[in-house]
Design a protein around this motif. Structure first.
Motif: not given
Length: 83
Positions: A4-8, A78-81
């Motif tokens: 379970n990795r959180p998204n932006a 950072l996730l979105e980039a």
């Protein structure tokens, strides 16, 4: 099995909740500390440690909540980039 990795979006939602909680705690802690300090400075006032004992916990918790909210927003950026 996928972790379970959180998204932006999830990180931003958590940051909003943490920011709201932090602002509420800070808004309660600062005036309470100022009032208790003013009361402790009077001639027949309470102990000088009362403002510290009563005001420090909400101020510190509010600061920490805002700090963690800021960290979550940076991680979301950072996730979105990285996409």
């Amino acid at each position: 099995m996928r972790a379970n990795r959180p998204n932006a979006e999830t990180l931003r939602a958590e940051a909003r909740v943490l920011t709201t909680a932090g602002v509420i705690l800070l808004a309660a802690g600062f005036p309470m500390t100022l009032l208790l300090t003013a009361q402790a400075l009077t001639s027949d006032g309470a102990s000088p440690f009362v403002p510290l004992a009563a005001g420090a916990p909400p101020i510190m918790l509010g600061y920490l909540a805002c700090h963690f909210a800021s960290a979550r927003m940076a991680k979301a950026k950072l996730l979105e980039a990285g996409r």
